[in-house]
Scaffold this motif. Structure first.
Motif, PDB file in Angstrom:
ATOM      1  N   LEU A  37       0.878  -1.440  -0.162  1.00  0.00           N
ATOM      2  CA  LEU A  37       0.215  -0.334   0.186  1.00  0.00           C
ATOM      3  C   LEU A  37       1.270   1.208   0.088  1.00  0.00           C
ATOM      4  O   LEU A  37       0.964   2.401  -0.431  1.00  0.00           O
ATOM      5  CB  LEU A  37      -0.822   0.179   1.006  1.00  0.00           C
ATOM      6  N   GLU A 172      -1.645  -5.782  -0.212  1.00  0.00           N
ATOM      7  CA  GLU A 172      -3.157  -5.663  -0.814  1.00  0.00           C
ATOM      8  C   GLU A 172      -2.657  -7.165  -1.640  1.00  0.00           C
ATOM      9  O   GLU A 172      -1.594  -7.396  -2.721  1.00  0.00           O
ATOM     10  CB  GLU A 172      -3.904  -4.718  -1.554  1.00  0.00           C
ATOM     11  N   GLU A 174      -3.747  -8.073  -5.499  1.00  0.00           N
ATOM     12  CA  GLU A 174      -3.909  -8.460  -6.733  1.00  0.00           C
ATOM     13  C   GLU A 174      -4.456  -9.573  -7.665  1.00  0.00           C
ATOM     14  O   GLU A 174      -3.139  -9.891  -7.545  1.00  0.00           O
ATOM     15  CB  GLU A 174      -3.545  -7.372  -7.827  1.00  0.00           C
ATOM     16  N   ARG A 207     -12.225  -6.559  -1.773  1.00  0.00           N
ATOM     17  CA  ARG A 207     -12.356  -5.178  -1.128  1.00  0.00           C
ATOM     18  C   ARG A 207     -12.745  -4.486  -1.899  1.00  0.00           C
ATOM     19  O   ARG A 207     -13.385  -3.392  -1.934  1.00  0.00           O
ATOM     20  CB  ARG A 207     -11.139  -4.856  -0.518  1.00  0.00           C
ATOM     21  N   ILE A 223      -9.367  -7.421  -5.474  1.00  0.00           N
ATOM     22  CA  ILE A 223      -7.898  -6.802  -4.950  1.00  0.00           C
ATOM     23  C   ILE A 223      -8.708  -6.870  -3.586  1.00  0.00           C
ATOM     24  O   ILE A 223      -9.871  -6.310  -2.988  1.00  0.00           O
ATOM     25  CB  ILE A 223      -8.194  -5.019  -5.136  1.00  0.00           C
ATOM     26  N   THR A 225      -7.579  -7.889   0.885  1.00  0.00           N
ATOM     27  CA  THR A 225      -6.336  -7.791   1.598  1.00  0.00           C
ATOM     28  C   THR A 225      -6.656  -9.477   2.729  1.00  0.00           C
ATOM     29  O   THR A 225      -7.655 -10.317   2.638  1.00  0.00           O
ATOM     30  CB  THR A 225      -6.770  -6.807   2.847  1.00  0.00           C
ATOM     31  N   SER A 240       6.250  -7.328  -0.926  1.00  0.00           N
ATOM     32  CA  SER A 240       5.931  -6.571  -1.899  1.00  0.00           C
ATOM     33  C   SER A 240       6.372  -7.387  -3.453  1.00  0.00           C
ATOM     34  O   SER A 240       7.869  -7.641  -3.332  1.00  0.00           O
ATOM     35  CB  SER A 240       5.897  -5.296  -2.142  1.00  0.00           C
TER      36      SER A 240
END
Length: 269
Positions: A37, A172, A174, A207, A223, A225, A240
């Protein structure tokens, strides 16, 4: 003979039903990756010489830590001169106001000019003070250095990249899913994501659904969480850029939830 035929038909029907049940239980899978994020590239706001660079790629930092600094000798001198001009303009205005109150020989235009000179001096000092705040580059959040593009004694120009920073505490998921899944996807629904680098499977929640279909691949971005309990202290670190596979389980109800998704995402507009 009739009983035997009936038995074979019953077995065939049961096999078809069992096969359909097993097929419907199979998850729908899609490629997924983790995104941070908080990820930013810091660039130079000044044209000046770099005097210090404290961190390298992979180093950890906390919000407010000094990352780099510039030689601002000339800028500091300009700021001190601007502050002196501001103080002089303020004293001149105060003197003119006092003279006006005592009935001295000063026109209204001279008084207005004094006020304008003070306002200009104050604005100039504010601009230079704001520029001077860029002499030190500080961390905007807790995280890690991904790349370092500046070195001590290097001449930096405005806009030159200095650091790329990332905060892996908030991630997050994806997933890139086929657009024909939209009828089954709903916000806050649960799905699983298996990360290749850790070999573990985590629970996640939808989300956001990006309302744009790629015309070439016919896919959309979903997307989600990861549940915090799955990524607590002691678990394998998630960072990430990790990739894996998202697994969705849909009920074959045939209900159209696309309108509900649109209303959920646009209800706040």
């Amino acid at each position: 003979m009739n009983n035997s035929l009936f038995f074979r038909v019953a077995v065939a029907v049961f096999g078809c039903l069992l096969s359909a049940t097993l097929c419907s239980a199979q998850p729908f899978t899609a490629p997924a990756k983790l995104n941070a994020l908080s990820k930013v590239q810091l660039s130079s706001e000044l044209a000046a010489r770099v005097t210090e660079v404290r961190l390298r790629a992979g180093d950890r930092f906390r919000k407010g830590d000094l990352l780099a600094s510039f030689d601002c000798t000339e800028l500091l001198a300009e700021l001190e001169g601007a502050e002196s001009q501001r103080d002089l303009a303020r004293r001149q205005l105060n003197a003119n106001v006092s003279l006006k109150q005592l009935g001295g020989n000063i026109s209204e235009l001279e008084l207005v000019q004094s006020e304008a000179q003070l306002a200009e001096a104050v604005a100039n000092a504010k601009v230079l003070k704001h520029r001077h705040s860029f002499c030190e580059v500080r961390a905007p959040f807790n995280g890690f250095v991904i790349t370092r593009s500046a070195e001590p004694h290097q001449r930096a120009e405005v806009g030159m990249p200095l650091f790329e920073l990332v905060d892996n505490r908030a991630l997050e998921v994806e997933a890139i899913v086929p657009s024909n899944w939209l009828e089954q996807l709903t916000l806050d629904s649960t799905f699983l994501v298996t990360i290749n680098e850790t070999g573990r499977t985590y629970s996640a929640h939808v989300r956001r659904i990006v309302p744009l279909v790629d015309p070439v691949t016919r896919t959309v971005r979903v997307i989600g969480t990861i549940e915090t309990s799955e990524n607590s202290a002691g678990d394998t670190l998630l960072i990430s850029g990790m990739s894996g596979e998202a697994q969705f389980h849909f009920e074959r109800s045939g209900s159209n939830t696309l309108g509900r998704v649109a209303s959920q995402q646009g209800g706040t507009n």
